[in-house]
Design an enzyme around this catalytic site. Sequence first.
Site, PDB file in Angstrom:
ATOM      1  N   GLU A  34      51.368  76.427 119.779  1.00 32.38           N
ATOM      2  CA  GLU A  34      51.972  77.198 118.698  1.00 32.38           C
ATOM      3  C   GLU A  34      52.906  76.291 117.904  1.00 32.38           C
ATOM      4  OE1 GLU A  34      55.332  78.041 118.395  1.00 32.38           O
ATOM      5  OE2 GLU A  34      55.080  79.418 116.726  1.00 32.38           O
ATOM      6  N   HIS A  92      51.928  86.270 131.540  1.00 31.54           N
ATOM      7  CA  HIS A  92      52.619  85.444 130.548  1.00 31.54           C
ATOM      8  C   HIS A  92      54.100  85.834 130.541  1.00 31.54           C
ATOM      9  CE1 HIS A  92      54.000  83.520 127.017  1.00 31.54           C
ATOM     10  NE2 HIS A  92      54.146  84.643 126.344  1.00 31.54           N
ATOM     11  N   CYS A 146      51.097  82.375 121.889  1.00 35.69           N
ATOM     12  CA  CYS A 146      51.091  81.978 123.303  1.00 35.69           C
ATOM     13  C   CYS A 146      49.710  82.118 123.945  1.00 35.69           C
ATOM     14  CB  CYS A 146      52.119  82.804 124.081  1.00 35.69           C
ATOM     15  SG  CYS A 146      53.768  82.647 123.407  1.00 35.69           S
TER      16      CYS A 146
END
Length: 426
Positions: A87, A244, A119
């Site tokens: 990113e 995540h 992400c």
Amino acid sequence: MPDARPTDVGIEALFVDLPRQFLDLGTLARANGVDPEKYYFGLGGRRMAVPAPDEDPVVLASNAARGVLAAGGVAPTRVGLVVVGTESAVDGSKPIAAWVHRAADLPSDCRVFDVQHACYGGTAALGIALDWIASRARPGRKALVIATDVARYEIGSPGEPTQGGGAVALLVGDEPRVVRFEDHPEAVHAEEVADFWRPTYRSTAVVDGSYSLECYLRALDGCWGRFRRDTGRRFSEFEHLLFHAPFPKMAFKAHRRLFEAAARAGELPSGAEPGADFERRVLPTLWANAEVGNAYTASLYLSLAGLLENDAVDAAGARLGLFAYGSGSCAEFLAARVGDDAAAWRGRTGLRQALRERRELSHAEYLQFRAHGEELSRNGTLRVPTRSTGPAFCGTWEHRRVYRDEALAVPGSSSQPLGRDGRSAR
Ligand code: COA
């Protein structure tokens, strides 16, 4: 639904590189006039990695790539595909994968590119690599996947305590000694949302914090619902769940979401209790995230490295559920199994060494690093290299990024630290 991939595919080796500095979240809280418990307990963090001005996503990715080839015992000539998920692109056109290709001395008959989706980019890259290996397009060749990012928000913003950075390199092939992935192509969820983004003119991300958590959980419902429908598998079947983690408490919220859905469906073993279940199946994957903070694309794979490096856990043969989320948004639930020689990776993933080598920053040093890092990207003056060996970002020269590293030197220019005029400072 049976596993659709015709061959065993997965991770043969992994390697982590981290910034060699950190800021304790208590230090940040006191500087911001906030109760430290908000960051320690409310967000679940402990420290956050702070990149030095010369540690950019290219440097982190290059070190991780070299490390994974060494750890996997694979000659660079055997790599046929490099996909970087990031990113934190440093250029609007040139991919980080191109610098990695040079830094890791990879062959010219190699596909090299970046993928971007906040992400989720690292997992998107991994999916491409798994399919490429399974397709047997180039038998005997390996794929190199690198998730690399620097998470940066405005100073004083709510996102500031959820910064961090790092890179995880994965060597992907058909001898998946570390983790073998199953193929569940429908366990995905996408919708256009404005929960987190970084305009091209900014070095810091913009986030609508509470909305991003809502989008994350909605995507989790979507992915898990499809996975559950297609496989008939249950939440309690996984020995470990990796989520995540933009901050560790997010994994707690995600686990609670799935736990409650399983309870409503009457699928939990009798006596199952959410806190104990979280501590047994999720917490052992999160200790490195609490040390590093958010590393965007790399966060999920940092949890994997943390699990393998956790002395208190025997992960050999463990069934894993992994949830990847990228704002904007795209998400995926992956099912995998850890290899039988998981214990052999303790001390070999680069994670513990990188953490051992870190230096604690004062709040004033953290602010200086931020300011100097932004200046370096504009006018090219490296004052103090932080690492004595390996690649370091030195600034820009004729609009080119310059690195101190034999492999990464810009042909025709100096690879030494540059002065303001673009000449070597020496
Ligand atoms: N002691 C203990 N806990 C405390 C506390 C204290 N003194 N003060 C607050 N807390 C808790 C809150 O109750 C809350 O916990 P909960 O979510 O379990 O209810 C938590 O700390 C955070 O407090 P909140 O007021 O929501 O913090 P905030 O408005 O400063 O923002 C985030 C928190 C996470 C929204 C913000 O850090 C952010 O936007 N981070 C980036 C998120 C991101 O990366 N999203 C994109 C991808 S998913």
